[in-house]
Design a protein around this motif. Sequence first.
Motif, short mmCIF file in Angstrom:
data_model
loop_
_atom_site.label_atom_id
_atom_site.label_comp_id
_atom_site.label_asym_id
_atom_site.label_seq_id
_atom_site.Cartn_x
_atom_site.Cartn_y
_atom_site.Cartn_z
N CYS A 203 2.02 -0.81 14.08
CA CYS A 203 1.44 -0.11 15.23
C CYS A 203 1.70 1.39 15.19
O CYS A 203 0.86 2.18 15.61
CB CYS A 203 1.95 -0.71 16.54
N LEU A 204 2.87 1.77 14.71
CA LEU A 204 3.18 3.19 14.61
C LEU A 204 2.23 3.87 13.62
O LEU A 204 1.68 4.93 13.92
CB LEU A 204 4.63 3.38 14.17
N VAL A 205 2.02 3.25 12.47
CA VAL A 205 1.11 3.83 11.48
C VAL A 205 -0.30 3.91 12.05
O VAL A 205 -0.99 4.94 11.91
CB VAL A 205 1.14 3.01 10.18
N ARG A 206 -0.76 2.85 12.68
CA ARG A 206 -2.10 2.86 13.27
C ARG A 206 -2.23 3.97 14.32
O ARG A 206 -3.27 4.61 14.43
CB ARG A 206 -2.40 1.51 13.90
N GLY A 207 -1.17 4.18 15.08
CA GLY A 207 -1.21 5.20 16.11
C GLY A 207 -1.30 6.61 15.58
O GLY A 207 -1.68 7.53 16.30
N LEU A 208 -0.95 6.79 14.31
CA LEU A 208 -0.97 8.12 13.70
C LEU A 208 -2.15 8.33 12.75
O LEU A 208 -2.31 9.41 12.20
CB LEU A 208 0.33 8.34 12.91
N ALA A 209 -2.98 7.30 12.59
CA ALA A 209 -4.06 7.37 11.60
C ALA A 209 -5.04 8.51 11.89
O ALA A 209 -5.45 9.23 10.97
CB ALA A 209 -4.79 6.03 11.55
N GLU A 210 -5.40 8.69 13.13
CA GLU A 210 -6.36 9.74 13.48
C GLU A 210 -5.78 11.13 13.21
O GLU A 210 -6.46 12.00 12.65
CB GLU A 210 -6.77 9.60 14.95
N ALA A 211 -4.53 11.33 13.62
CA ALA A 211 -3.90 12.63 13.40
C ALA A 211 -3.74 12.91 11.90
O ALA A 211 -3.93 14.04 11.44
CB ALA A 211 -2.54 12.68 14.10
N PHE A 212 -3.41 11.87 11.14
CA PHE A 212 -3.24 12.04 9.70
C PHE A 212 -4.57 12.40 9.04
O PHE A 212 -4.62 13.28 8.17
CB PHE A 212 -2.67 10.76 9.10
N LYS A 213 -5.64 11.76 9.45
CA LYS A 213 -6.94 12.06 8.85
C LYS A 213 -7.38 13.47 9.20
O LYS A 213 -7.95 14.18 8.37
CB LYS A 213 -7.99 11.06 9.31
N ALA A 214 -7.11 13.90 10.42
CA ALA A 214 -7.46 15.26 10.82
C ALA A 214 -6.68 16.28 9.99
O ALA A 214 -7.20 17.36 9.66
CB ALA A 214 -7.18 15.45 12.31
N GLN A 215 -5.45 15.94 9.65
CA GLN A 215 -4.59 16.85 8.90
C GLN A 215 -4.92 16.88 7.41
O GLN A 215 -4.91 17.95 6.78
CB GLN A 215 -3.13 16.45 9.09
N THR A 216 -5.21 15.71 6.84
CA THR A 216 -5.36 15.61 5.38
C THR A 216 -6.75 15.22 4.90
O THR A 216 -7.06 15.37 3.71
CB THR A 216 -4.37 14.57 4.81
N GLY A 217 -7.56 14.69 5.79
CA GLY A 217 -8.87 14.19 5.39
C GLY A 217 -8.83 12.79 4.82
O GLY A 217 -9.86 12.25 4.40
N LEU A 218 -7.65 12.17 4.79
CA LEU A 218 -7.49 10.84 4.20
C LEU A 218 -7.25 9.78 5.26
O LEU A 218 -6.67 10.05 6.32
CB LEU A 218 -6.32 10.82 3.22
N GLY A 219 -7.69 8.57 4.96
CA GLY A 219 -7.36 7.43 5.78
C GLY A 219 -6.03 6.84 5.35
O GLY A 219 -5.34 7.39 4.47
N ILE A 220 -5.65 5.72 5.95
CA ILE A 220 -4.42 5.02 5.60
C ILE A 220 -4.78 3.56 5.33
O ILE A 220 -5.36 2.90 6.19
CB ILE A 220 -3.37 5.09 6.73
N GLU A 221 -4.43 3.10 4.15
CA GLU A 221 -4.64 1.71 3.79
C GLU A 221 -3.31 1.11 3.35
O GLU A 221 -2.39 1.85 3.01
CB GLU A 221 -5.67 1.57 2.66
N GLY A 222 -3.23 -0.20 3.37
CA GLY A 222 -1.99 -0.80 2.89
C GLY A 222 -1.80 -2.22 3.31
O GLY A 222 -2.67 -2.84 3.93
N GLU A 223 -0.64 -2.74 2.98
CA GLU A 223 -0.25 -4.10 3.33
C GLU A 223 1.00 -4.05 4.20
O GLU A 223 1.88 -3.21 4.00
CB GLU A 223 0.04 -4.92 2.07
N TYR A 224 1.06 -4.99 5.14
CA TYR A 224 2.18 -5.08 6.05
C TYR A 224 2.66 -6.53 6.06
O TYR A 224 1.86 -7.45 6.18
CB TYR A 224 1.77 -4.67 7.47
N GLY A 225 3.96 -6.72 5.94
CA GLY A 225 4.47 -8.07 5.95
C GLY A 225 5.97 -8.11 5.82
O GLY A 225 6.66 -7.11 6.08
N ALA A 226 6.49 -9.25 5.42
CA ALA A 226 7.94 -9.40 5.24
C ALA A 226 8.44 -8.36 4.24
O ALA A 226 7.84 -8.16 3.19
CB ALA A 226 8.25 -10.80 4.74
N VAL A 227 9.53 -7.70 4.59
CA VAL A 227 9.98 -6.56 3.78
C VAL A 227 10.33 -6.96 2.35
O VAL A 227 10.08 -6.21 1.41
CB VAL A 227 11.17 -5.83 4.44
N GLY A 228 10.89 -8.15 2.17
CA GLY A 228 11.22 -8.59 0.83
C GLY A 228 9.99 -8.78 -0.03
O GLY A 228 9.98 -8.45 -1.23
N VAL A 229 8.92 -9.29 0.58
CA VAL A 229 7.66 -9.47 -0.14
C VAL A 229 7.07 -8.12 -0.52
O VAL A 229 6.58 -7.93 -1.65
CB VAL A 229 6.67 -10.28 0.72
#
Length: 232
Positions: free
Chosen positions: A14-40
């Motif tokens: 949720c923190l990453v999602r909440g910053l996605a718009e600000a990050f794109k405005a700053q860098t022009g890039l989106g955010i992609e990735g995987e989220y799950g159990a830390v060991g995995v």
Amino acid sequence: MTAVNILSGGAALCLVRGLAEAFKAQTGLGIEGEYGAVGVMADKLRRGARADLVILTHALVTKLVDEALVAPSSIADVGVVETALAVRAGDPKVMVRNKADLRDVLRTADAIFVPDTTTSTAGMHVAKVLDQLGIAYEVASRLKIFPNGATAMRQLAASEAKRPIGCTQATEIIATEGIVLSGPLPPGSDLATMYTAGVATQATNPTQARALIELLTGAEQRELRSRVGFAR
């Protein structure tokens, strides 16, 4: 190059999602990735999964630095997340002030929803707590184990059990519709986990990854971190 790629514990979603718009405005890039159990997620990086940065427990990020998979100069603590109890929206919250209360709550629940007890931070802790409380065998048939906390909490929300309860990271509870945060685990059974970000040594976009870490950890995001469940 259209996005920065992340491997992250579910606690930071949720923190990453909440910053996605600000990050794109700053860098022009989106955010992609995987989220799950830390060991995995850590094992995915070890096996060569494409990632620009990781957001995992401090202990795991430190190991990945030692393994030369994360740049040591890049790491920064994001914040602490407590392992907590959840109930369905509309169900009464449980009062858990001590270990005895926790034992009673878990023994009377007819379904206990948790993330993976071997690879997730909260799941491993739940398994440890059940052993410490002396009820691991008694409640084993009622444990509902899922790959990660987010999935476990969605299943709790949909549960038709009479007295279900869930236990995972507070951030994953807050992010899930249909359930509510009942409270942290009591003293002696509690767990507060520091999450840390770092740039992967094989990052395709290391500069942008560092910019995202600055957003995640910046003082101006303190209110957002608190709102999504980071304790400090």
